[in-house]
Motif scaffolding. Structure first.
Motif, mmCIF file in Angstrom:
data_model
loop_
_atom_site.group_PDB
_atom_site.id
_atom_site.type_symbol
_atom_site.label_atom_id
_atom_site.label_comp_id
_atom_site.label_asym_id
_atom_site.label_seq_id
_atom_site.Cartn_x
_atom_site.Cartn_y
_atom_site.Cartn_z
ATOM 1 N N THR A 152 -6.037 10.688 5.025
ATOM 2 C CA THR A 152 -5.026 9.794 4.466
ATOM 3 C C THR A 152 -5.592 9.167 3.202
ATOM 4 O O THR A 152 -6.609 8.450 3.256
ATOM 5 C CB THR A 152 -4.626 8.695 5.463
ATOM 6 N N GLU A 165 0.363 5.354 0.659
ATOM 7 C CA GLU A 165 -0.607 6.308 1.182
ATOM 8 C C GLU A 165 0.010 7.691 1.288
ATOM 9 O O GLU A 165 1.223 7.828 1.476
ATOM 10 C CB GLU A 165 -1.104 5.858 2.564
ATOM 11 N N TRP A 179 -2.228 3.916 -3.901
ATOM 12 C CA TRP A 179 -2.090 2.623 -4.608
ATOM 13 C C TRP A 179 -2.188 1.512 -3.592
ATOM 14 O O TRP A 179 -1.719 1.625 -2.461
ATOM 15 C CB TRP A 179 -0.742 2.587 -5.319
ATOM 16 N N GLN A 180 -2.815 0.424 -4.006
ATOM 17 C CA GLN A 180 -3.001 -0.718 -3.124
ATOM 18 C C GLN A 180 -3.042 -1.971 -3.974
ATOM 19 O O GLN A 180 -3.700 -2.003 -5.023
ATOM 20 C CB GLN A 180 -4.300 -0.564 -2.331
ATOM 21 N N TRP A 185 -5.039 -0.497 -7.918
ATOM 22 C CA TRP A 185 -5.621 0.724 -7.364
ATOM 23 C C TRP A 185 -4.565 1.794 -7.421
ATOM 24 O O TRP A 185 -3.513 1.656 -6.828
ATOM 25 C CB TRP A 185 -6.047 0.519 -5.925
ATOM 26 N N ARG A 199 -9.231 6.983 -6.870
ATOM 27 C CA ARG A 199 -9.015 7.057 -5.426
ATOM 28 C C ARG A 199 -9.361 8.419 -4.853
ATOM 29 O O ARG A 199 -9.463 8.575 -3.630
ATOM 30 C CB ARG A 199 -7.556 6.732 -5.105
ATOM 31 N N THR A 236 -5.290 6.674 -0.046
ATOM 32 C CA THR A 236 -4.617 5.496 -0.582
ATOM 33 C C THR A 236 -4.317 5.756 -2.045
ATOM 34 O O THR A 236 -5.212 5.747 -2.894
ATOM 35 C CB THR A 236 -5.486 4.242 -0.427
ATOM 36 N N ARG A 258 0.851 -1.199 0.000
ATOM 37 C CA ARG A 258 0.000 0.000 0.000
ATOM 38 C C ARG A 258 0.882 1.243 0.000
ATOM 39 O O ARG A 258 1.898 1.287 0.698
ATOM 40 C CB ARG A 258 -0.907 -0.010 1.237
ATOM 41 N N THR A 280 -0.683 11.288 3.432
ATOM 42 C CA THR A 280 -1.398 11.900 4.541
ATOM 43 C C THR A 280 -1.256 13.405 4.459
ATOM 44 O O THR A 280 -0.139 13.937 4.413
ATOM 45 C CB THR A 280 -0.862 11.396 5.891
#
Length: 1281
Positions: free
Chosen positions: A164, A157, A168-169, A651, A332, A166, A155, A159
């Protein structure tokens, strides 16, 4: 200017027009630190910001390669599963990367989390420092290496404030090697940080590595006293280009480019109040800049936060946001707010029908354009499509929609800007249609209409004719009929499935299935199927030659013709332009692309052709430099695969290489061709690039020619029926007089005459290759006999070379490994052969494959004189049992078995083999327990026939006997009648032992190993590494190295970096320094072993050369000759002699590289109360220096004391005799103390002799290191035991 290959695809983004004004004391405020702008001359304000604080050139990115430090990235994990800076050469991790991404070797650094065997799920998190203010164009690129199935989730993330995101996951699967991830961050105001995390659980141990983290295009423009002509001066004194005004993005950094009077919309004009604006083009024509003379008005923006605004005629579109569980390809975050809470439009129509969004009816005001800026998102599927149509409301003559813009395929998980300009005398509507592909998403956000789009009052109800015309116009041949499934091509009575389109094999009578497959002169509107996939300020498009900036005519010298040209575009992301074919292949080995091109760019830019295979990108061609006119060229594409397979969408991630997720599988076709171009169209001169007359020739995989059956080849004319595979970027090359220096066919060149022979050569560093290996294949062959013999000559040389394999491949069957060799085999050609077994009468075709695996980084491979003949081969002269049983057959009452012990649960046998020293290695073993082999019974292992010997030879083998008495191992060698050569019945132990038999045979002969059982439970006998060498068998641990290593093992120890001693001669050409003559013969044809220490790098690594196990001795003499060739003042190399036994290691002799270009005698007296091995260790005592350490004429005199011999002619004797018995340790330590005191006094009196003086070599303990039991040894030595 031709860019270096390894920098070609490092995508360049335009930097700000100037540098920041810097005060002399450079006391940058805190908000100026880590903001991607060098406010200090030395860029010290950007140090440890997640990237190196080195001032980059304008437009260059900020990057961290982890070679010096961690660049401020820190581990914030809360468990033992943690991130650490590491390198492959210093880790024992079996699943981690074998090399870093930056250097492509095991000496390069990266950051990684290693295997964690805990049962509880845990997450390792790596966080960047706090960063400040990212520009709208900011993107983060990194390379990650993940063992497939070894990590539960990755993942990335971001912030910012309380949110926060995401970015890419993914839960895999991931491809082999290093994979690139590209994500667009969007505009970030204020402080933020980025976190990369890996999650493991009980079934996923979690080996992950990161390297080459790059922040590109993230800095905001800096204040300038005055701006270039036409630029906008922001409120904060920064300068932005005019097309960036009112485009929905804060390019100034203070929002002033979105707060000009032209951007402000009067409240309530069309139900939406936002600050938006822009500029654009229609079709493929060149972009037009805004008309500076046009009157400024109000822009109208729709961000879908509260509704559809004026775009209230919608079918198949839905307002949505990113919060909560979403499909993997879902955006996202939105574009307007760069937040998961922001809203956007997403197509929810069925894939077979478009989603349609219609504007109100507009009228362009006066002579000016009505412009529309819009942000679109196409991700997750190659079948997604967004089209923009113009529907003119001409009274009395209704017209169908006119296509103005089309975006198709995978554009990455990022919002991409575009713009169209509309000129029309009649009222019109703008239609936006979206088609979703399987698993994909098509989305819209921030539709911005310019002030010259004047709304026309309309009657209530649906607009007339809006749905009458079908916006999605497919060619008639692509419209599915009732009997064809969606996506299939209908031609006549055929339904051609997608995998048979553009496969270079015509299915339709009219060839419709092979149309628009890359071959084109760009005259048709379809452009041969080439589809632009650009997301930046450049794009590819069809252009009339007479309208171009470059040559005034096309490649056919006509101004009326079209070609594919680089043009301006309105995207805001990556600077380079990309255009791709549809999925192609499979192709045959002679497949070529012929083309005409022109390319003119100064001072930087490039034009290249790339093969895209799933997530891998291979550069196959690059324009060599600027040209004034059209040039012709051709590119070998070779055999490519195109299987359908399921890939899971990712993602997040901008660009083209963020892929892999655990859900929503989609069908993906692997192979496409892509032209990539970058030029400065605003630069001086007529800069530009174009492509024309593209033809794919000889690409059918089923077309055969006579040469395809030529397996036997000496490579003097060409490569015969062998061709290079293209699954990776490493390739075999046919070369002349390089690498090994001369081929095997013609032999060594005469003095002064260059070698003329050709051979096939593989060097993983020339050009730099990142792929796992290189393939060399034949076309499918028809067997000529039930058994065929393939013989060849191979060359494996270098201190850290990889593995060469020979594989038999049949359609529909698993590959059969016929032969393999790993590591260096000396700077010489060796012959090998393998028997091919075929089913009689089956006629099944087969392919042969040589695979050079890139699991080493210093060395080369060569192949020559391949021959195929009917009938079986002779028994091989070398057998490691890694690939097969080498033709051995088992007889008698017990069965010999070929096995590894990888599971650790084998019923019998050693824990590791001798060849590789690992549990994965193979050996032959027989169970001699009573239930398997009764006492006194025999289990035989018989070889195939060996060819007659012209001279005496020595057969060596390594055997392993169980601790419990297994019985006896008998070796029989003979022709018609067997003759016993050796019987071994000693008890076993934990070590492999060397056995040898002298062989003389004028006729064909065999060797038979017999295990005679003693009737003891849990007993066994194992065999490994058989070798037949010319000459008589030497004494244990003694060798002149003329015929080989005589049982000395140069196995690469992973804990020491995986480096090997090599075997060479002064006459053998080498890229590494080596002695000119050996010691045995004193000629250049004599042989020795050597190691090049500069391969080690700093860090305490070493290379070992170790003897066979030797029996305990009270006093024996080890004598050897060594050679060190280090440059003056760089005495960094060190040669040590170690004794290895069950009690540990003992260093008994050491020498630094102080003398040059001569053979020196070293000797040491050794004693051991138990079985031991002698180890020669080459290591470093400081930073690397170019220079070899060589050994020759090693003698082990069992039971004899060392005596100082008289020096021979040209020899230098160094008195280094010392007893190594542990009982003398105290005396030696006392002597060392006395020598230290004397040396201190000598230094006080004058130190070293001045230049011109000769330092005498004193007898005694000089140059000797003695370590008694209990001394702590370096970790690089102790960890490997």
């Amino acid at each position: 200017m031709r860019l270096p290959r390894h920098l070609l695809l490092a995508l360049l983004l335009a930097g700000p027009p100037g540098r920041a004004w810097v005060p002399n004391d450079c006391r940058a405020p805190s908000e100026a630190a880590c903001n991607f702008v060098c406010d200090c001359p030395d860029c010290s304000d950007e140090a440890q910001c997640g990237y190196h604080g080195v001032s980059p050139a304008p437009g260059a990115p900020f990057a961290c390669d982890f070679e010096r430090d961690s660049c401020g990235w820190r581990d914030i994990s809360t468990s033992g599963y943690r991130w650490l800076r590491d390198r492959a050469g210093a880790t024992l991790e079996p699943l981690g990367p074998r090399s870093d991404h930056t250097l492509g070797t095991d000496l390069g650094w990266y950051t990684a989390v290693g295997t964690h065997r805990g049962k509880e799920a845990s997450t390792a998190a790596l966080r960047s420092p706090v960063l400040h203010d990212a520009a709208p164009t900011c993107e983060l690129r990194l390379w990650h290496h993940t063992a497939t199935g070894d990590v539960a989730e990755l993942r990335l993330e971001l912030t910012h404030r309380a949110e926060t995101l995401t970015l890419w996951q993914s839960s895999g699967p991931w491809g082999p090697g290093w994979q690139e991830l590209v994500v667009a961050t969007g505009r970030i105001r204020g402080d933020f940080w980025v976190t990369f995390s890996a999650t493991r659980n009980a079934t996923h141990r979690g080996t992950v590595a990161l390297d080459d983290v790059v922040f590109r295009g993230c800095g905001l423009p800096t204040p300038q006293a005055r701006c270039p002509l036409g630029y906008h001066h922001c409120g904060n004194m920064a300068c932005v280009e005019p097309h960036q005004l009112c485009d929905g993005e804060d390019n100034c950094g203070d929002g002033s480019d979105e707060d000009t009077p032209a951007c402000r919309e009067p409240e309530g004009l069309l139900g939406v109040t936002r600050e938006r604006a822009g500029a654009g083009q229609a079709g493929y024509g060149p972009c037009r800049q805004p008309d500076p003379a046009s009157p400024t008005g109000r822009h109208t923006a729709t961000d879908f936060e509260t509704g559809l605004g004026p775009w209230n005629h919608s079918e198949g579109w839905a307002r949505n946001h990113s919060a909560g569980p979403r499909p993997p390809a879902w955006p996202r975050r939105d574009h307007s707010r760069n937040s998961a809470q922001g809203s956007f439009l997403v197509s929810v129509a069925e894939p077979s029908a478009p989603a349609v969004l219609s504007s109100p009816e507009f009228q362009a005001s006066g002579p000016h354009n009505c412009s529309l800026i819009f942000y679109h998102y196409l991700h997750g599927s190659e079948g997604g499509c967004l089209q923009l149509f113009l529907q003119i409301q001409s009274p009395g003559s209704p017209q169908g929609p006119v296509l103005l813009r089309r975006r198709h395929g995978e554009l990455g998980a990022a919002w991409v800007r575009d713009r169209v300009d509309i000129q029309s005398e009649h009222p019109f509507r703008i239609l936006l249609t979206g088609h979703t592909g399987p698993g994909g998403v098509v989305s819209l956000d921030d539709l911005i209409l310019s002030d010259h789009c004047q709304p026309v009052p309309e009657a209530s109800g649906s607009p007339p004719g809006l749905w009458a015309a079908a916006p999605w116009r497919q060619p008639s041949s692509l419209r599915p009929r009732d009997f064809c499934e969606p996506g299939h091509l209908s031609c006549g009575d055929l339904c051609v499935p997608p995998e048979q389109l553009c496969d270079f094999q015509q299915q339709c009578e009219g060839g419709e299935d092979e149309q628009d497959c890359g071959t084109t002169d760009f005259e048709p509107l379809t452009g041969g199927g080439w589809e632009d996939a650009s997301v930046g300020r450049l794009q590819w498009g069809r252009l009339l030659a007479q309208e171009s900036r470059g040559p005034g005519a096309g490649a056919r010298r006509t101004a009326a013709g079209h070609f594919l040209a680089l043009q301006r575009a309105w995207g805001q992301l990556a600077a380079e332009a990309r255009v791709l074919t549809p999925p192609l292949g499979p192709s045959g080995p002679r497949c070529e692309l012929h083309m005409a091109y022109y390319f003119q760019s100064h001072p930087q830019g490039f034009l290249a052709l790339v093969v895209v295979e799933d997530s891998n990108r291979e550069l196959v061609w690059q324009a060599p430099g600027s040209s004034q006119g059209w040039r012709m060229d051709r590119v070998l594409l070779g055999a490519r695969r195109r299987p359908f397979r399921v890939r899971r969408a990712a993602w997040g991630g901008g660009g083209h290489r963020a892929s892999a997720d655990s859900t929503a599988p989609s069908l993906v076709l692997l192979t496409k061709l892509e032209f990539v171009g970058l030029v400065d169209l605003d630069g001086p001169g007529r800069q530009g690039a174009g492509v024309d007359d593209v033809t794919l020739k000889d690409c059918s995989p089923v077309t055969a020619i006579e040469k395809d059956s030529e397996v036997s080849c000496n490579f003097e004319r060409d490569t015969c029926g062998w061709y290079t595979g293209h699954l990776t970027d490493a390739h075999w090359r046919r070369i002349q007089s390089h690498g090994p220096g001369y081929d095997h066919t013609t032999g060594r060149a005469q003095p002064g005459v260059p070698a003329a022979g050709y051979f096939l050569f593989l060097d993983p560093t020339d050009p730099p290759a990142r792929g796992p290996g290189a393939h060399l294949l034949t076309q499918p062959q028809v067997p000529t006999a039930p058994q065929e013999c393939l013989s060849f000559w191979y060359h494996l040389h270098g201190p850290q070379i990889g593995t060469l394999r020979l594989v038999l491949r049949r359609e529909g069957e698993a590959d059969t490994l016929l032969w393999s060799r790993t590591g260096t085999h000396g700077n010489h050609w060796h012959e090998a052969w393998a028997t091919l077994h075929h089913q009689p009468g089956s006629g099944t075709k087969y392919q042969l494959l040589f695979e050079g695996s890139r699991d080493g980084y210093h060395g080369t491979m060569g192949l020559d004189d391949v021959a195929l003949r009917p009938g079986p081969c002779w028994a091989p002269r070398r057998c490691s049992f890694e690939d097969s049983a080498c033709g051995f057959s088992s007889g008698g009452q017990g069965l010999w078995t070929r096995q590894p012990n990888a599971t650790g649960h084998a019923a019998w046998g050693p824990r590791a083999d001798h060849t590789t020293g690992t549990a994965q290695g193979h050996y032959m073993v027989v169970d001699t327990s009573p239930q398997a082999l009764p006492p006194g019974h025999v289990a035989s292992l018989t070889s195939e026939e060996h060819q007659p010997l012209a001279r005496p030879a020595c057969l060596t083998f390594w055997y392993h006997l169980s601790l419990r008495n297994p019985g006896a191992l008998q070796v029989h060698v003979g022709e018609a009648e067997r003759q016993q050569g050796l019987s071994i019945s000693a008890h076993g132990g934990s070590a492999w032992r060397l056995g040898s038999v002298d062989v003389q045979a004028e006729r064909a002969w065999r060797v038979v190993f017999e295990a005679v059982a003693a009737g003891v439970e849990h007993s066994y006998i194992a065999l490994d590494d058989l070798l037949l060498q010319d000459g008589p068998c030497p004494r244990p641990a003694s060798c002149d190295f003329e015929a080989g290593l005589c049982g000395w093992s140069h196995l690469a120890w992973p804990g020491l970096g995986g480096y090997s001693w090599d075997w060479s001669s002064g006459a053998a050409p080498s890229r590494y320094p080596q002695p000119l003559v050996d010691h045995t013969l004193g000629t250049e044809t004599g042989h020795f072993v050597l190691f090049e220490t500069h391969m080690l790098g700093p860090g305490g690594q070493a290379a070992w050369l170790h003897s066979q196990p030797l029996p305990a001795t009270e006093a024996s003499c080890l004598r050897f000759w060594y050679h060190m060739g280090f440059p003056e003042h760089f005495y960094k190399g060190q040669l040590r002699v170690l004794l290895n036994s069950a009690r540990g290691q003992l260093a008994v002799w050491s020498m630094g590289g102080r003398l040059r270009h001569q053979w020196l005698l070293g000797q040491v007296e050794v004693a051991s109360a138990e079985e031991f091995q002698i180890v020669f260790e080459a290591t470093l005592s400081g930073q690397p220096a170019m220079g070899p350490i060589a050994l020759d004429d090693v003698e082990y005199l069992d039971g004899r004391h060392c005596q100082l011999p008289a020096p021979g002619r040209g020899d230098t004797v160094v008195a280094t005799s010392v007893p190594a018995a542990v009982g003398g340790a105290l005396v030696v330590l006392v002597l060392l103390v006395l020598l230290g005191l004397a040396g201190r006094r000598w230094l006080q009196k004058g130190g070293c002799p001045s230049r011109g003086e000769t330092a005498a070599v004193a007898p005694g303990f000089d140059n000797i290191v003695f370590n008694a039991d209990g001394v702590t040894l370096p970790a690089s030595l102790t960890d490997s035991q």
